[in-house]
Write a protein that holds these residues in place. Sequence first.
Motif, short mmCIF file in Angstrom:
data_model
loop_
_atom_site.label_atom_id
_atom_site.label_comp_id
_atom_site.label_asym_id
_atom_site.label_seq_id
_atom_site.Cartn_x
_atom_site.Cartn_y
_atom_site.Cartn_z
N ASN A 94 0.80 -1.22 0.00
CA ASN A 94 0.00 0.00 0.00
C ASN A 94 0.84 1.27 0.00
OD1 ASN A 94 -2.46 -1.34 -0.04
ND2 ASN A 94 -2.40 -1.66 2.16
N SER A 95 2.15 1.16 -0.15
CA SER A 95 2.99 2.35 -0.19
C SER A 95 2.72 3.11 -1.49
CB SER A 95 4.46 1.99 -0.09
OG SER A 95 4.87 1.30 -1.24
N ILE A 96 3.02 4.39 -1.47
CA ILE A 96 2.76 5.24 -2.63
C ILE A 96 3.59 4.77 -3.82
CG2 ILE A 96 3.00 7.58 -3.56
CD1 ILE A 96 2.36 8.57 -0.71
N ALA A 97 4.85 4.43 -3.57
CA ALA A 97 5.72 3.99 -4.66
C ALA A 97 5.17 2.71 -5.31
CB ALA A 97 7.14 3.75 -4.14
N MET A 98 4.70 1.80 -4.46
CA MET A 98 4.16 0.55 -4.97
C MET A 98 2.90 0.80 -5.78
SD MET A 98 4.85 -2.59 -5.01
CE MET A 98 4.36 -4.25 -4.81
N GLN A 99 2.03 1.67 -5.30
CA GLN A 99 0.80 1.98 -6.03
C GLN A 99 1.11 2.62 -7.38
OE1 GLN A 99 -2.25 1.04 -5.22
NE2 GLN A 99 -1.47 0.07 -3.38
N GLN A 100 2.14 3.47 -7.41
CA GLN A 100 2.54 4.09 -8.68
C GLN A 100 3.07 3.04 -9.64
OE1 GLN A 100 5.26 7.04 -7.27
NE2 GLN A 100 3.67 8.59 -7.01
N ASP A 101 3.87 2.11 -9.12
CA ASP A 101 4.38 1.03 -9.96
C ASP A 101 3.25 0.19 -10.53
OD1 ASP A 101 6.98 1.72 -9.66
OD2 ASP A 101 7.52 0.10 -8.28
N ILE A 102 2.27 -0.13 -9.68
CA ILE A 102 1.13 -0.94 -10.12
C ILE A 102 0.36 -0.22 -11.22
CG2 ILE A 102 -1.11 -1.88 -9.41
CD1 ILE A 102 0.22 -2.49 -6.68
N ALA A 103 0.11 1.09 -11.03
CA ALA A 103 -0.62 1.87 -12.03
C ALA A 103 0.16 1.93 -13.34
CB ALA A 103 -0.87 3.28 -11.50
N LYS A 104 1.49 2.06 -13.24
CA LYS A 104 2.33 2.13 -14.42
C LYS A 104 2.29 0.81 -15.20
CE LYS A 104 7.21 2.64 -15.49
NZ LYS A 104 8.53 2.81 -14.86
N LYS A 105 2.42 -0.30 -14.49
CA LYS A 105 2.37 -1.62 -15.13
C LYS A 105 1.01 -1.87 -15.78
CE LYS A 105 6.33 -3.48 -13.63
NZ LYS A 105 7.35 -4.11 -14.39
#
Length: 90
Positions: free
Chosen positions: A60-71
């Motif tokens: 749920n970290s911001i970086a992880m959410q950004q990675d998920i959205a990017k993928k």
Amino acid sequence: MGKVHGSLARAGKVKNQTPKVEKQVIKGKKKTGRAKKRFLFNKRYAALKKGTNPLRMKINSIAMQQDIAKKKKERLEQIAQKKKNAGKKE
């Protein structure tokens, strides 16, 4: 003697009309329970963590959410590209 629904001349009509399909080969057994959850987690999230320290990266970290959205965006673009290519072939 009891009543019969429909005439017996039509018995097995649908089964005989359906096309014969060969059985598919099943490769091994499917995972269940905890093992299945572990497999799904690794498939969805562990692949995204490879570039960073996986112990510090939380789902749920911001970086992880950004990675998920990017993928996800990249995947959608690939699907759209495949659809365009399929349309051109026809």
